[in-house]
Write a protein that holds these residues in place. Structure first.
Motif, short mmCIF file in Angstrom:
data_model
loop_
_atom_site.label_atom_id
_atom_site.label_comp_id
_atom_site.label_asym_id
_atom_site.label_seq_id
_atom_site.Cartn_x
_atom_site.Cartn_y
_atom_site.Cartn_z
N HIS A 94 0.88 -1.18 0.00
CA HIS A 94 0.00 0.00 0.00
C HIS A 94 0.91 1.22 0.00
O HIS A 94 1.44 1.62 1.03
CB HIS A 94 -0.93 0.01 1.21
CG HIS A 94 -1.98 1.07 1.12
ND1 HIS A 94 -3.07 1.09 1.97
CD2 HIS A 94 -2.14 2.15 0.30
CE1 HIS A 94 -3.85 2.12 1.67
NE2 HIS A 94 -3.28 2.78 0.67
N VAL A 95 1.07 1.77 -1.18
CA VAL A 95 1.96 2.90 -1.40
C VAL A 95 1.14 4.05 -1.97
O VAL A 95 0.28 3.84 -2.83
CB VAL A 95 3.11 2.52 -2.37
CG1 VAL A 95 3.96 3.72 -2.73
CG2 VAL A 95 3.98 1.41 -1.76
N ALA B 276 4.56 6.13 -12.40
CA ALA B 276 5.18 5.87 -11.10
C ALA B 276 4.47 4.71 -10.40
O ALA B 276 5.13 3.84 -9.82
CB ALA B 276 5.13 7.12 -10.23
N ALA B 277 3.14 4.67 -10.49
CA ALA B 277 2.38 3.56 -9.88
C ALA B 277 2.81 2.23 -10.49
O ALA B 277 3.00 1.24 -9.77
CB ALA B 277 0.88 3.79 -10.06
N ARG B 278 2.97 2.19 -11.79
CA ARG B 278 3.42 0.97 -12.47
C ARG B 278 4.82 0.58 -12.01
O ARG B 278 5.09 -0.59 -11.72
CB ARG B 278 3.39 1.18 -13.99
CG ARG B 278 4.01 0.08 -14.79
CD ARG B 278 3.22 -1.19 -14.73
NE ARG B 278 3.85 -2.20 -15.59
CZ ARG B 278 3.67 -3.47 -15.44
NH1 ARG B 278 2.87 -3.93 -14.50
NH2 ARG B 278 4.27 -4.33 -16.24
N SER B 279 5.73 1.53 -11.91
CA SER B 279 7.09 1.25 -11.44
C SER B 279 7.07 0.67 -10.04
O SER B 279 7.82 -0.25 -9.72
CB SER B 279 7.94 2.52 -11.48
OG SER B 279 8.15 2.93 -12.80
N HIS C 235 -3.48 5.47 -4.55
CA HIS C 235 -3.13 4.35 -3.69
C HIS C 235 -2.76 3.18 -4.59
O HIS C 235 -3.57 2.76 -5.43
CB HIS C 235 -4.33 3.92 -2.83
CG HIS C 235 -4.83 4.97 -1.90
ND1 HIS C 235 -4.55 4.93 -0.55
CD2 HIS C 235 -5.59 6.07 -2.11
CE1 HIS C 235 -5.14 5.97 0.03
NE2 HIS C 235 -5.77 6.67 -0.89
N VAL C 236 -1.56 2.64 -4.44
CA VAL C 236 -1.16 1.43 -5.15
C VAL C 236 -1.30 0.29 -4.15
O VAL C 236 -0.62 0.26 -3.12
CB VAL C 236 0.30 1.51 -5.66
CG1 VAL C 236 0.68 0.23 -6.39
CG2 VAL C 236 0.48 2.73 -6.56
N LEU C 237 -2.24 -0.61 -4.43
CA LEU C 237 -2.57 -1.71 -3.52
C LEU C 237 -2.32 -3.04 -4.19
O LEU C 237 -2.67 -3.23 -5.36
CB LEU C 237 -4.06 -1.63 -3.12
CG LEU C 237 -4.47 -0.35 -2.41
CD1 LEU C 237 -5.93 -0.03 -2.67
CD2 LEU C 237 -4.20 -0.49 -0.94
N GLY C 238 -1.75 -3.99 -3.45
CA GLY C 238 -1.51 -5.32 -4.01
C GLY C 238 -0.98 -6.26 -2.94
O GLY C 238 -0.87 -5.90 -1.77
#
Length: 115
Positions: free
Chosen positions: A39-40, A68-71, A103-106
């Motif tokens: 969670h970034v 940036a989210a993809r990176s 929010h980058v969630l995974g």
């Protein structure tokens, strides 16, 4: 910089954050209340209130935030299994800090529908 904005203060290094990615116009750091193993938050270094404001600026910043989210997804090892990028825009959508952030969630099954 907005003087009372939490994320502007993080960009200015006035408030500490665990930074995981940085470009000339974006900054990414771990959420202090993670909702998934990854969670970034990806923010613009310049102050824009929300995703709509970034879209209206029409200067390529939205593209940079998504790149940036993809990176980050690749760096965090969730790009292949799947990840979600969420922009809460406005109070009714759950936005609590009025500085654009994705929010980058995974790292786990995120299910559908969210929220």
């Amino acid at each position: 910089m907005e003087t009372d904005c939490l994320f502007c203060k993080i960009v200015a290094k006035e408030i500490p954050a665990e930074i995981v990615h940085e470009t000339a116009r974006t900054l990414a750091f771990r959420d202090i209340n993670p909702q998934a193993p990854t969670h970034v938050l990806v923010i613009s270094k310049g102050h824009y209130a929300d995703a709509g404001a970034v879209a209206d600026a029409d200067d390529g910043l939205a593209d940079e935030i998504l790149k940036a989210a993809r990176s980050i997804a690749v760096q965090e090892g969730v790009a292949e299994s799947g990840y979600r990028v969420v922009f809460n825009t406005g109070p009714a959508a759950g936005q609590t800090v009025f500085h654009v952030h994705g929010h980058v969630l995974g790292g786990r099954d995120l299910g559908w529908p969210p929220g």
